[in-house]
Motif scaffolding. Structure first.
Motif, PDB file in Angstrom:
ATOM      1  N   ASP A 102      15.384  -1.219  -5.906  1.00 32.23           N
ATOM      2  CA  ASP A 102      16.579  -1.740  -6.562  1.00 32.23           C
ATOM      3  C   ASP A 102      17.861  -1.152  -6.006  1.00 32.23           C
ATOM      4  N   ASP A 103      17.762   0.012  -5.338  1.00 32.96           N
ATOM      5  CA  ASP A 103      18.961   0.606  -4.749  1.00 32.96           C
ATOM      6  C   ASP A 103      19.347  -0.060  -3.435  1.00 32.96           C
ATOM      7  N   GLY A 104      18.508  -0.990  -2.952  1.00 28.75           N
ATOM      8  CA  GLY A 104      18.837  -1.720  -1.747  1.00 28.75           C
ATOM      9  C   GLY A 104      18.568  -0.979  -0.460  1.00 28.75           C
ATOM     10  N   LYS A 105      17.962   0.212  -0.520  1.00 29.79           N
ATOM     11  CA  LYS A 105      17.755   0.976   0.702  1.00 29.79           C
ATOM     12  C   LYS A 105      16.436   1.742   0.752  1.00 29.79           C
ATOM     13  N   THR A 106      15.721   1.875  -0.348  1.00 28.07           N
ATOM     14  CA  THR A 106      14.474   2.625  -0.337  1.00 28.07           C
ATOM     15  C   THR A 106      13.311   1.700  -0.025  1.00 28.07           C
ATOM     16  N   PRO A 107      12.594   1.904   1.104  1.00 29.04           N
ATOM     17  CA  PRO A 107      11.442   1.057   1.426  1.00 29.04           C
ATOM     18  C   PRO A 107      10.246   1.411   0.561  1.00 29.04           C
ATOM     19  N   ILE A 108       9.595   0.397   0.024  1.00 28.82           N
ATOM     20  CA  ILE A 108       8.417   0.596  -0.809  1.00 28.82           C
ATOM     21  C   ILE A 108       7.245  -0.067  -0.120  1.00 28.82           C
ATOM     22  N   PRO A 109       6.251   0.708   0.383  1.00 27.57           N
ATOM     23  CA  PRO A 109       5.108   0.088   1.057  1.00 27.57           C
ATOM     24  C   PRO A 109       4.288  -0.749   0.095  1.00 27.57           C
ATOM     25  N   TYR A 157       9.281  -8.345   7.492  1.00 25.74           N
ATOM     26  CA  TYR A 157       9.500  -6.904   7.619  1.00 25.74           C
ATOM     27  C   TYR A 157       8.195  -6.135   7.434  1.00 25.74           C
ATOM     28  N   ALA A 158       8.061  -5.060   8.224  1.00 27.09           N
ATOM     29  CA  ALA A 158       6.893  -4.184   8.114  1.00 27.09           C
ATOM     30  C   ALA A 158       7.296  -2.787   8.550  1.00 27.09           C
ATOM     31  N   MET A 159       6.492  -1.803   8.188  1.00 31.55           N
ATOM     32  CA  MET A 159       6.666  -0.435   8.648  1.00 31.55           C
ATOM     33  C   MET A 159       5.374   0.025   9.305  1.00 31.55           C
ATOM     34  N   VAL A 160       5.517   0.613  10.479  1.00 36.22           N
ATOM     35  CA  VAL A 160       4.378   1.172  11.206  1.00 36.22           C
ATOM     36  C   VAL A 160       4.448   2.680  11.044  1.00 36.22           C
ATOM     37  N   VAL A 161       3.470   3.252  10.363  1.00 30.11           N
ATOM     38  CA  VAL A 161       3.477   4.681  10.081  1.00 30.11           C
ATOM     39  C   VAL A 161       2.359   5.362  10.857  1.00 30.11           C
TER      40      VAL A 161
END
Length: 360
Positions: A102-109, A157-161
């Protein structure tokens, strides 16, 4: 020829004899350097260092809108991972879809299936997905993006960890904090911003642009919210123009651009540079916000007013001036009164002198 052959044979026999002795000694003592290669460490090893520094480059890819693919198109990108520890490390690389808080910047997997509207992780293939990284070594990981033929136009969008073997996924709090040096429980990664070409809606609004109504001294902070109703993320370029009471532009404030994800809102504050670093001001000011975004250079605007006036200082100066005026008036009255008294004495003496002369 025969003599040379005999000498060479003697040398070879001597070398073989010496090597055999060395092998026998090494086998007896168990100290042969190449007898056992070092094994990569995992999260469950007891000798795991307190800090395993994993550096990922880059931490973002495509956030500038450059990673554009057509439905059915394939493209390969590359990320680099460095093991900054002094031990070999087994790294697993995996892709996750992510949403934004909701803060517009924290990514949630997102570990479960999500709507194909924003999903990207299922399109990614990593080679290699698991490997050993030697101490202080940097390796490359190739990421193949295979866009489905029926992919929806817009952002995906995706995140590679990258995490040590058997280590549960624990992400840092913010996309802005997905940086290099991390502990074993902080998995670094790369955020991927992919745009599927096609009919894309681009629309955004500025909400709640405001500043403190009254300030005696600067700096003057501003705050506003960008609401993105587009099909893709935007990175708005924003500046705030400051006008005085006479309509003259006195300054321009540049705000740091930040990503705003589709169908999300993000607040911009002093942290992003939305602040007028002016200490002194005298009166009513008008702030006009101008935001440009999107591939077509769309514009959104907002306006607010505020007072910047050192009221207490002005009151203090007025009080000092009034006190000085009161002192001046009091001194002047005292001087006039003294002059009047002196004149009365002079008149009385003159009257006595005249009377004395008349009696004689």
């Amino acid at each position: 020829m025969y003599t040379a052959r005999t000498t060479s044979s003697k040398k070879w026999l001597s070398f073989s004899f010496f090597a055999g002795i060395c092998l026998a000694i090494a086998s007896a003592t168990g100290q042969l350097a190449f007898a056992q290669a070092p094994e990569p460490i995992s999260a469950q090893d007891s000798d795991l260092p307190d800090q395993v520094a994993i550096t990922v480059m880059p931490d973002r890819e495509g956030d500038d809108g450059s990673l554009i693919l057509k439905p059915g198109e394939k493209q390969q990108i590359q990320v680099r991972v460095r093991n900054s520890s002094d031990k070999p490390l087994w790294i697993n690389s995996k892709a996750y879809d992510f949403l934004v808080g909701d803060d517009g910047k924290t990514p949630i997997p997102v570990t479960s299936d999500v709507s194909g509207r924003w999903s990207l992780a299922s399109w990614l293939t990593m080679v290699p997905s698991s490997q050993v990284i030697a101490p202080y070594e940097t390796v490359a990981i190739n990421i193949l993006i295979e866009t489905p033929a029926n992919a929806l136009p817009g952002g995906h969008y995706a995140m590679v960890v990258h995490s040590p073997s058997n280590e549960p996924l624990t992400l840092v709090d913010s996309a802005d904090a997905l940086t290099s040096d991390t502990s074993i429980n902080m998995q670094p990664g790369t955020l991927l911003y992919t745009i599927v070409d096609g009919p894309i809606n681009e629309e955004a609004f500025v909400r709640d642009f405001s500043a403190p109504n009254f300030s005696e001294f600067g700096p003057v902070p501003f705050s506003y919210t960008v609401e993105n109703t587009s099909d893709i993320h935007i990175k708005p370029q924003t500046h705030i123009e400051i006008y005085d009471i006479f309509g003259r532009k006195v300054d321009t404030v540049q705000v740091e651009p930040r990503n705003v994800f589709p169908l999300k809102s993000r607040e911009f504050t002093e942290e992003e540079g939305a602040v007028w670093n002016q200490v002194w001001g005298y009166g009513l000011y008008t702030a006009k916000l101008v935001m440009s975004y999107g591939t077509q250079g769309q514009i959104a605007m907002a306006q607010t007013t505020f007072w910047l006036l050192p009221l207490k200082l002005i009151l203090a100066i007025l009080i000092i001036l009034l006190a000085l005026i009161a002192v001046i008036i009091s001194v002047r009255r005292h001087i006039l009164h003294r002059r009047q008294q002196d004149q009365e004495r002079i008149d009385a003496l003159e009257s006595k002198i005249k009377q004395y002369e008349g009696d004689n």
